[in-house]
Write an enzyme that holds these catalytic residues in place. Structure first.
Site, mmCIF file in Angstrom:
data_model
loop_
_atom_site.group_PDB
_atom_site.id
_atom_site.type_symbol
_atom_site.label_atom_id
_atom_site.label_comp_id
_atom_site.label_asym_id
_atom_site.label_seq_id
_atom_site.Cartn_x
_atom_site.Cartn_y
_atom_site.Cartn_z
ATOM 1 C CG ASP A 1 12.998 48.527 61.218
ATOM 2 O OD1 ASP A 1 13.277 49.429 62.017
ATOM 3 O OD2 ASP A 1 12.813 48.516 60.131
ATOM 4 C CE LYS B 1 18.456 46.274 66.016
ATOM 5 N NZ LYS B 1 17.605 46.011 65.067
ATOM 6 N N GLY C 1 16.758 53.263 64.536
ATOM 7 C CA GLY C 1 15.607 53.849 65.222
ATOM 8 C C GLY C 1 15.126 53.179 66.397
ATOM 9 C CG HIS C 2 17.116 51.238 68.727
ATOM 10 N ND1 HIS C 2 18.412 50.968 69.435
ATOM 11 C CD2 HIS C 2 16.961 50.536 67.643
ATOM 12 C CE1 HIS C 2 19.108 49.894 68.380
ATOM 13 N NE2 HIS C 2 18.193 49.831 67.340
ATOM 14 C CD GLN D 1 21.533 49.725 60.681
ATOM 15 O OE1 GLN D 1 22.681 49.546 61.078
ATOM 16 N NE2 GLN D 1 20.914 51.113 61.119
HETATM 17 P P1 IMP Z 1 20.921 52.955 54.795
HETATM 18 O O1 IMP Z 1 21.419 51.938 55.712
HETATM 19 O O2 IMP Z 1 20.560 54.148 54.960
HETATM 20 O O3 IMP Z 1 21.973 52.942 53.594
HETATM 21 O O4 IMP Z 1 20.030 51.942 54.013
HETATM 22 C C1 IMP Z 1 20.369 50.814 53.177
HETATM 23 C C2 IMP Z 1 19.098 49.725 53.498
HETATM 24 O O5 IMP Z 1 18.989 49.422 54.821
HETATM 25 C C3 IMP Z 1 17.474 50.382 53.169
HETATM 26 O O6 IMP Z 1 16.905 49.079 52.748
HETATM 27 C C4 IMP Z 1 17.399 50.609 54.596
HETATM 28 O O7 IMP Z 1 15.748 50.785 54.657
HETATM 29 C C5 IMP Z 1 17.717 49.596 55.363
HETATM 30 N N1 IMP Z 1 17.958 50.090 56.846
HETATM 31 C C6 IMP Z 1 19.119 51.060 57.394
HETATM 32 N N2 IMP Z 1 18.780 51.206 58.676
HETATM 33 C C7 IMP Z 1 17.565 50.247 59.014
HETATM 34 C C8 IMP Z 1 17.053 50.058 60.066
HETATM 35 O O8 IMP Z 1 17.312 50.446 61.442
HETATM 36 N N3 IMP Z 1 16.155 49.231 60.130
HETATM 37 C C9 IMP Z 1 15.561 48.670 59.095
HETATM 38 N N4 IMP Z 1 16.026 48.726 57.791
HETATM 39 C C10 IMP Z 1 17.192 49.724 57.956
#
Ligand code: IMP
Length: 429
Positions: free
Chosen positions: A13, A16, A40-41, A224
């Site tokens: 977040d 990007k 999510g961009h 991420q």
């Molecule tokens: P998952 O990717 O849904 O398996 O989540 C695993 C961890 O990564 C959690 O703490 C999510 O909140 C975090 N996470 C996954 N995608 C994002 C992102 O795009 N931005 C911020 N945190 C993320």
């Protein structure tokens, strides 16, 4: 010719999407190489706000080819919904603008069901996005995944469903006490998605390497952030893919020698969603102020983000792990109202000062931040177009960040719009 990677330098977040959108001007092809619709961009184009979860934000630029690489996990329903939304708004009029790698793994209904069930029943929650990302990568590594190339072959898809679904239903019903999934319904629904997606299927590696031979510039769009990397992040509070530089090569089929620049995106402060250690987190009114001023709510799940001061210890780790050649510092404007601003320069662990980011999440959990304090600038910087337009205190704050993490800033973002950006230098030049 320059091929540049954009990587989140914190916990995701970092903004990007906007930076990729700006750098797309210099590239002919834009590639996603890991993650899925957990990302999510958010992009602000004119008066429109567009949120993309899967399709590279380069899609907003006609003529630029966008590729979803083999390292991504793809939810077909979300993917098709995103295409429909883009087309309705006048984007993506040419279908050849988008390529989906045939080897990428498909997020199936059982992945989402298991992701949600695990989080519901777990004592130690990860705080996943519930999109099925982790279970899909588990099955990829466990060699029981469904690839895009399987989905488009009805016989193969049917055979794989028959092999895989009984085990998943056993787990869902008998272990988690959830409803089983229906084979016929999944077959019909996902076959229909496959027919709609077939025209986009191609080979990421061939497309990109051909473009490299022809002298094109490539932009690799990370999702991420570094500290959520499955190997290098704050395990187990991480996502399931390689968010660091190594993920670029495995997730796209482009060799390391073709990568010329690695730009780390970082906020001028720090946020995290989900569970896990976050030493510079603010639990007070200041944290609340940052959340409000920065609209810190997840683009994917809408969850409020945890907010804190800039963490130079964590960022140094990200610079080293990725070999970052430049930093794009976002949301500097969010700090404008503050009288003073802190930077976490080291941690204290059991009374000892440490400057290296601990590799163990349990140790990190017990670290407390050591801060240096800087004066705020107390004026609006949203219309600054160059470094010269910034107040001295803002310039001093940025200079300190660069010095602490030993990486130069190449871009400063002072607002969500494209024109609210100071481009210090061009990584494609
Ligand atoms: P998952 O990717 O849904 O398996 O989540 C695993 C961890 O990564 C959690 O703490 C999510 O909140 C975090 N996470 C996954 N995608 C994002 C992102 O795009 N931005 C911020 N945190 C993320």
């Amino acid at each position: 010719m320059a091929n540049v990677v954009i990587i989140g330098a914190q916990w995701g977040d970092e903004g990007k999407g906007k930076v990729v959108d700006i750098y797309t001007e210099h590239a002919q092809q834009v590639v996603r190489y890991q993650g899925g619709n957990n990302a999510g961009h958010t992009l602000v184009v004119g008066n429109e706000t567009i949120v993309l979860h899967l399709i590279p934000s380069g899609i907003l630029h006609p003529g630029k080819r966008c590729i979803i690489g083999n390292g991504v996990v793809l939810d077909p329903k979300i993917f098709l919904g995103e295409i429909e939304g883009l087309k309705k708004r006048g984007y993506m009029q040419d279908d050849s603008q988008l390529v989906v790698d045939s080897n990428l793994h498909v997020i199936m209904p059982w992945h989402k069901a298991i992701d949600l069930a695990r989080e519901k029943h777990a004592d130690r929650k990860i705080g996943t996005t519930g999109r099925g990302i982790g279970p899909t990568y588990e099955d990829k590594v466990g060699r029981r995944g469904i690839r895009m190339s399987d989905l488009v072959k009805p016989q193969v898809f049917r055979r794989k469903l028959k092999e895989i679904l009984p085990e998943k239903n056993f787990l869902l019903e008998n272990f988690f006490g959830e409803a089983p999934l229906d084979e016929e319904q999944i077959f019909a629904e996902y076959s229909s998605y496959a027919q709609q997606i077939e025209k986009y299927i191609g080979c990421c590696s061939r497309s990109l390497n051909k473009a490299i031979e022809e002298g094109a510039n490539l932009l690799f769009e990370g999702a991420q952030g570094t500290l959520l990397d499955i190997d290098h992040g704050t395990y187990p509070y991480v996502t399931s893919s390689s968010t660091c530089i190594g993920g670029v090569c495995t997730g796209s089929g482009v060799a390391a020698r073709h990568i010329n620049g690695v730009i780390g995106i970082t906020k001028a402060y720090c946020t995290r969603v989900g569970e896990g250690p976050f030493p510079s987190e603010l639990h007070d009114e200041m944290g609340e102020n940052l959340r409000k001023a920065g609209s810190e709510f997840g683009a994917t799940t809408g969850r409020p983000r945890r907010c804190g001061w800039f963490d130079a210890v964590a960022l140094r780790e990200a610079v080293r792990l990725n070999g970052m050649t430049g930093l794009a510092i976002t949301k500097l404007d969010v700090l404008s109202e503050l009288d003073s601003i802190k930077i976490c320069t080291a941690y204290s662990y059991k009374g000892e000062l440490i400057e290296d980011f601990p590799r163990d999440a349990d140790i990190l959990q017990e670290c407390t931040p050591v801060y240096e304090e800087f004066p705020g600038w107390g004026s609006d910087i949203c219309e600054a177009k160059s470094m010269a337009d910034l107040p001295d205190a803002a310039k001093a704050y940025l200079a300190k960040l660069e010095e602490l993490v030993n990486c130069p800033a190449v871009l400063i973002s002072v607002g969500p719009r494209r024109d609210q950006t100071i481009q210090v230098s061009n990584p494609f030049a």
